[in-house]
Design a protein around this motif. Sequence first.
Motif, PDB file in Angstrom:
ATOM      1  N   LYS A   1       0.851  -1.182   0.000  1.00  0.00           N
ATOM      2  CA  LYS A   1       0.000   0.000   0.000  1.00  0.00           C
ATOM      3  C   LYS A   1       0.883   1.227   0.000  1.00  0.00           C
ATOM      4  O   LYS A   1       1.891   1.275   0.703  1.00  0.00           O
ATOM      5  CB  LYS A   1      -0.907   0.014   1.231  1.00  0.00           C
ATOM      6  CG  LYS A   1      -1.794   1.235   1.331  1.00  0.00           C
ATOM      7  CD  LYS A   1      -2.642   1.168   2.593  1.00  0.00           C
ATOM      8  CE  LYS A   1      -3.507   2.383   2.756  1.00  0.00           C
ATOM      9  NZ  LYS A   1      -4.298   2.318   3.988  1.00  0.00           N
ATOM     10  N   ASN A   2       0.500   2.202  -0.800  1.00  0.00           N
ATOM     11  CA  ASN A   2       1.198   3.470  -0.846  1.00  0.00           C
ATOM     12  C   ASN A   2       0.149   4.568  -0.922  1.00  0.00           C
ATOM     13  O   ASN A   2      -0.998   4.315  -1.282  1.00  0.00           O
ATOM     14  CB  ASN A   2       2.136   3.522  -2.053  1.00  0.00           C
ATOM     15  CG  ASN A   2       3.267   4.510  -1.886  1.00  0.00           C
ATOM     16  OD1 ASN A   2       3.302   5.271  -0.925  1.00  0.00           O
ATOM     17  ND2 ASN A   2       4.192   4.496  -2.826  1.00  0.00           N
TER      18      ASN A   2
ATOM     19  N   ASP B   1      -1.117   8.350  -2.321  1.00  0.00           N
ATOM     20  CA  ASP B   1      -0.991   9.302  -3.408  1.00  0.00           C
ATOM     21  C   ASP B   1      -1.982  10.424  -3.128  1.00  0.00           C
ATOM     22  O   ASP B   1      -2.917  10.256  -2.335  1.00  0.00           O
ATOM     23  CB  ASP B   1      -1.312   8.607  -4.739  1.00  0.00           C
ATOM     24  CG  ASP B   1      -0.912   9.420  -5.948  1.00  0.00           C
ATOM     25  OD1 ASP B   1      -0.083  10.334  -5.811  1.00  0.00           O
ATOM     26  OD2 ASP B   1      -1.419   9.129  -7.046  1.00  0.00           O
TER      27      ASP B   1
ATOM     28  N   GLU C   1      -5.277   6.069  -2.472  1.00  0.00           N
ATOM     29  CA  GLU C   1      -4.339   5.091  -1.945  1.00  0.00           C
ATOM     30  C   GLU C   1      -4.068   4.075  -3.044  1.00  0.00           C
ATOM     31  O   GLU C   1      -4.969   3.691  -3.784  1.00  0.00           O
ATOM     32  CB  GLU C   1      -4.929   4.402  -0.715  1.00  0.00           C
ATOM     33  CG  GLU C   1      -5.181   5.388   0.413  1.00  0.00           C
ATOM     34  CD  GLU C   1      -5.975   4.798   1.564  1.00  0.00           C
ATOM     35  OE1 GLU C   1      -6.790   3.884   1.339  1.00  0.00           O
ATOM     36  OE2 GLU C   1      -5.779   5.272   2.682  1.00  0.00           O
ATOM     37  N   ILE C   2      -2.818   3.645  -3.154  1.00  0.00           N
ATOM     38  CA  ILE C   2      -2.414   2.695  -4.182  1.00  0.00           C
ATOM     39  C   ILE C   2      -2.212   1.339  -3.510  1.00  0.00           C
ATOM     40  O   ILE C   2      -1.453   1.233  -2.549  1.00  0.00           O
ATOM     41  CB  ILE C   2      -1.113   3.141  -4.873  1.00  0.00           C
ATOM     42  CG1 ILE C   2      -1.285   4.536  -5.471  1.00  0.00           C
ATOM     43  CG2 ILE C   2      -0.705   2.133  -5.943  1.00  0.00           C
ATOM     44  CD1 ILE C   2       0.009   5.165  -5.923  1.00  0.00           C
ATOM     45  N   TYR C   3      -2.906   0.329  -4.028  1.00  0.00           N
ATOM     46  CA  TYR C   3      -2.825  -1.018  -3.467  1.00  0.00           C
ATOM     47  C   TYR C   3      -2.253  -1.977  -4.500  1.00  0.00           C
ATOM     48  O   TYR C   3      -2.486  -1.821  -5.703  1.00  0.00           O
ATOM     49  CB  TYR C   3      -4.215  -1.520  -3.062  1.00  0.00           C
ATOM     50  CG  TYR C   3      -4.818  -0.784  -1.920  1.00  0.00           C
ATOM     51  CD1 TYR C   3      -4.545  -1.160  -0.606  1.00  0.00           C
ATOM     52  CD2 TYR C   3      -5.668   0.293  -2.128  1.00  0.00           C
ATOM     53  CE1 TYR C   3      -5.103  -0.474   0.463  1.00  0.00           C
ATOM     54  CE2 TYR C   3      -6.228   0.978  -1.062  1.00  0.00           C
ATOM     55  CZ  TYR C   3      -5.942   0.593   0.221  1.00  0.00           C
ATOM     56  OH  TYR C   3      -6.496   1.268   1.272  1.00  0.00           O
ATOM     57  N   THR C   4      -1.559  -2.997  -4.002  1.00  0.00           N
ATOM     58  CA  THR C   4      -1.093  -4.098  -4.831  1.00  0.00           C
ATOM     59  C   THR C   4      -1.537  -5.395  -4.157  1.00  0.00           C
ATOM     60  O   THR C   4      -1.319  -5.569  -2.961  1.00  0.00           O
ATOM     61  CB  THR C   4       0.441  -4.083  -4.996  1.00  0.00           C
ATOM     62  OG1 THR C   4       0.838  -2.807  -5.499  1.00  0.00           O
ATOM     63  CG2 THR C   4       0.893  -5.176  -5.938  1.00  0.00           C
TER      64      THR C   4
ATOM     65  N   GLU D   1      -2.251  -3.727  -9.476  1.00  0.00           N
ATOM     66  CA  GLU D   1      -2.016  -2.478  -8.758  1.00  0.00           C
ATOM     67  C   GLU D   1      -3.123  -1.523  -9.173  1.00  0.00           C
ATOM     68  O   GLU D   1      -3.410  -1.370 -10.365  1.00  0.00           O
ATOM     69  CB  GLU D   1      -0.662  -1.888  -9.121  1.00  0.00           C
ATOM     70  CG  GLU D   1      -0.392  -0.582  -8.381  1.00  0.00           C
ATOM     71  CD  GLU D   1       0.884   0.089  -8.838  1.00  0.00           C
ATOM     72  OE1 GLU D   1       0.799   1.021  -9.660  1.00  0.00           O
ATOM     73  OE2 GLU D   1       1.954  -0.345  -8.366  1.00  0.00           O
TER      74      GLU D   1
ATOM     75  N   ASP E   1      -5.575   2.202  -7.853  1.00  0.00           N
ATOM     76  CA  ASP E   1      -5.813   3.349  -6.978  1.00  0.00           C
ATOM     77  C   ASP E   1      -7.241   3.292  -6.471  1.00  0.00           C
ATOM     78  O   ASP E   1      -8.158   2.990  -7.241  1.00  0.00           O
ATOM     79  CB  ASP E   1      -5.650   4.675  -7.724  1.00  0.00           C
ATOM     80  CG  ASP E   1      -4.237   4.944  -8.197  1.00  0.00           C
ATOM     81  OD1 ASP E   1      -3.315   4.211  -7.816  1.00  0.00           O
ATOM     82  OD2 ASP E   1      -4.061   5.917  -8.960  1.00  0.00           O
TER      83      ASP E   1
ATOM     84  N   ASN F   1      -4.018   0.437 -12.408  1.00  0.00           N
ATOM     85  CA  ASN F   1      -2.732   0.895 -12.928  1.00  0.00           C
ATOM     86  C   ASN F   1      -2.065  -0.189 -13.762  1.00  0.00           C
ATOM     87  O   ASN F   1      -1.512   0.093 -14.818  1.00  0.00           O
ATOM     88  CB  ASN F   1      -1.801   1.316 -11.795  1.00  0.00           C
ATOM     89  CG  ASN F   1      -2.341   2.502 -11.038  1.00  0.00           C
ATOM     90  OD1 ASN F   1      -2.981   3.371 -11.599  1.00  0.00           O
ATOM     91  ND2 ASN F   1      -2.101   2.532  -9.748  1.00  0.00           N
TER      92      ASN F   1
END
Length: 100
Positions: free
Chosen positions: A31-32, A34, A38-41, A51, A53, A64
């Motif tokens: 998780k990151n 932005d 939030e960006i999840y993988t 991946e 958002d 993504n």
Amino acid sequence: MDEFDQLEKEIIYPFFLSEFGELTSAYYLFKNYDQGGEIYTYLVNGKHVIEFDVSTIDHSIIINSIITPNEYKKSIQGRGRTQKEEREYFDKIMKDSNAN
């Protein structure tokens, strides 16, 4: 149920089901944050690493990328401790996924 569990249950898992046609497993990888989302993988069904958002405003989802587990593993190659830990975690998840 915490906020993340609720997001998975109500937004993310139904999204996986609609995207892949079935949902046999989903493993959270990363998780990151932005701006505005939030960006999840995740590893989904042991076959896809996705991946995406999730908007913090309306929980809409934008994909993504969708890659194979082998492509993902290549993307986390490196000499650093973080990359090593990511590879070990991913190997464990792949083993668990294939056992089910």
